[in-house]
Write an enzyme that holds these catalytic residues in place. Structure first.
Site, PDB file in Angstrom:
ATOM      1  N   LYS A 191      -6.073  14.243  12.205  1.00  0.00           N
ATOM      2  CA  LYS A 191      -6.142  12.789  12.072  1.00  0.00           C
ATOM      3  C   LYS A 191      -5.864  12.363  10.634  1.00  0.00           C
ATOM      4  CE  LYS A 191      -9.151   8.788  12.786  1.00  0.00           C
ATOM      5  NZ  LYS A 191     -10.505   8.300  13.143  1.00  0.00           N
ATOM      6  N   ASP A 201      -9.699  -1.734   3.640  1.00  0.00           N
ATOM      7  CA  ASP A 201      -9.930  -2.497   4.855  1.00  0.00           C
ATOM      8  C   ASP A 201      -8.865  -2.078   5.846  1.00  0.00           C
ATOM      9  OD1 ASP A 201     -11.585  -4.551   6.143  1.00  0.00           O
ATOM     10  OD2 ASP A 201      -9.708  -5.656   6.324  1.00  0.00           O
ATOM     11  N   LYS A 218     -16.369   8.672   4.446  1.00  0.00           N
ATOM     12  CA  LYS A 218     -15.310   8.078   3.640  1.00  0.00           C
ATOM     13  C   LYS A 218     -15.502   8.451   2.170  1.00  0.00           C
ATOM     14  CE  LYS A 218     -14.166   3.860   4.621  1.00  0.00           C
ATOM     15  NZ  LYS A 218     -14.142   2.368   4.706  1.00  0.00           N
ATOM     16  N   ASP A 220     -10.089   4.659  18.489  1.00  0.00           N
ATOM     17  CA  ASP A 220      -9.482   5.991  18.607  1.00  0.00           C
ATOM     18  C   ASP A 220      -9.296   6.475  20.047  1.00  0.00           C
ATOM     19  OD1 ASP A 220      -9.296   6.047  15.882  1.00  0.00           O
ATOM     20  OD2 ASP A 220     -10.745   7.665  15.568  1.00  0.00           O
ATOM     21  N   HIS A 267      -3.517   6.074   9.094  1.00  0.00           N
ATOM     22  CA  HIS A 267      -3.272   4.980   8.171  1.00  0.00           C
ATOM     23  C   HIS A 267      -4.139   5.103   6.923  1.00  0.00           C
ATOM     24  CE1 HIS A 267      -6.553   4.290  10.886  1.00  0.00           C
ATOM     25  NE2 HIS A 267      -6.941   3.166  10.314  1.00  0.00           N
ATOM     26  N   ARG A 268      -5.415   5.472   7.112  1.00  0.00           N
ATOM     27  CA  ARG A 268      -6.332   5.587   5.977  1.00  0.00           C
ATOM     28  C   ARG A 268      -5.945   6.768   5.086  1.00  0.00           C
ATOM     29  NH1 ARG A 268     -10.662   5.052   8.522  1.00  0.00           N
ATOM     30  NH2 ARG A 268     -11.108   2.897   7.959  1.00  0.00           N
ATOM     31  N   ASN A 322     -20.317   4.444   3.810  1.00  0.00           N
ATOM     32  CA  ASN A 322     -19.901   5.482   4.752  1.00  0.00           C
ATOM     33  C   ASN A 322     -19.739   6.803   4.012  1.00  0.00           C
ATOM     34  OD1 ASN A 322     -18.060   7.224   6.264  1.00  0.00           O
ATOM     35  ND2 ASN A 322     -17.815   5.497   7.655  1.00  0.00           N
ATOM     36  N   ARG A 323     -20.632   7.749   4.295  1.00  0.00           N
ATOM     37  CA  ARG A 323     -20.621   9.023   3.567  1.00  0.00           C
ATOM     38  C   ARG A 323     -19.381   9.856   3.873  1.00  0.00           C
ATOM     39  NH1 ARG A 323     -23.698   8.956  -0.925  1.00  0.00           N
ATOM     40  NH2 ARG A 323     -25.290   7.370  -0.532  1.00  0.00           N
ATOM     41  N   SER A 333     -18.403   0.991  -0.101  1.00  0.00           N
ATOM     42  CA  SER A 333     -18.748   1.410   1.260  1.00  0.00           C
ATOM     43  C   SER A 333     -19.997   2.276   1.196  1.00  0.00           C
ATOM     44  CB  SER A 333     -17.598   2.216   1.866  1.00  0.00           C
ATOM     45  OG  SER A 333     -17.972   2.786   3.103  1.00  0.00           O
TER      46      SER A 333
END
Length: 203
Positions: free
Chosen positions: A181, A73, A17, A161, A186-187, A14-15, A12
């Site tokens: 959150k 995912d 993440k 969201d 889930h993550r 995405n910083r 990924s």
């Protein structure tokens, strides 16, 4: 027993993440880097499940870097829509759809169904592969149950969201702090389980 790798690539760019995963793996002393650091293009996500897509991404990153890889995912599954949008969550309203486009389509599909018929779950599959050819990947999944609100609420988060309502907190995901959150999402569940699994594997 497999040895602890010095570096792991995250499939990924995405910083946010990356920071979250790095924090979870910090006790193991592993350096975490993003696949964008290697100028790797994104994998084609044509799997038929969240697990399949996560494995596609992880093996793609491992193959092109030669490093162990972690990927995830995730998406939204709505009960009344037979699990849709599912693996198509990011492109529910089309290949170039925005978050608002996807939400608009979701609300239209659900129409004026009562709250009892708007059940949904955010799903996440998180995986680790030691190499592109790893036949024993570590796979963990997390689910966050709630329902789809009739209208948007909150200004935080992303994706669905603003319309994902958590009955226990009586707020939509977009109304929660990052800490709240992560504790329920889930993550967060999937990556905490993955981190625990890796710690046991390398203990």
């Amino acid at each position: 027993m497999p040895s602890v790798p010095q570096r792991v690539v995250i499939a990924s760019g995405n910083r946010g993440k990356l920071r979250e995963i790095a924090s979870l793996l910090a006790p193991l002393g592993i350096e975490v880097c993003a696949q964008t650091d290697f100028a790797i293009p994104e994998a084609v996500e044509d799997g038929d499940s969240f697990v399949a897509n996560a494995l596609l991404k992880a093996r793609h990153a491992a193959r092109l870097t030669g490093l162990p890889a972690i990927a995830d995912d995730s998406g939204l599954a709505v009960d009344a829509l037979h699990g849709a949008p599912g693996v198509y969550s990011a492109r529910y309203a089309g290949p170039d759809a925005s978050d608002d486009d996807n939400i608009d389509k979701l609300l239209h599909e659900l129409g004026d169904r009562p709250a009892a018929e708007r059940g949904a779950g955010f799903h996440c599959a998180a995986v680790f592969v030691a190499s592109a050819g790893d036949e024993s990947p570590l796979i963990e999944e997390g689910v966050w149950r709630g329902r789809i609100a009739a209208a948007r609420r909150g200004a935080g988060g992303f994706g669905y969201d603003p319309v994902f309502f958590d009955p226990e907190l009586a707020r939509c995901a977009a109304e929660l702090s990052a800490t709240e959150k992560n504790a329920r999402s889930h993550r967060g569940k999937a990556f905490r389980a993955l981190s625990d699994g890796l710690a046991k594997r390398w203990a």
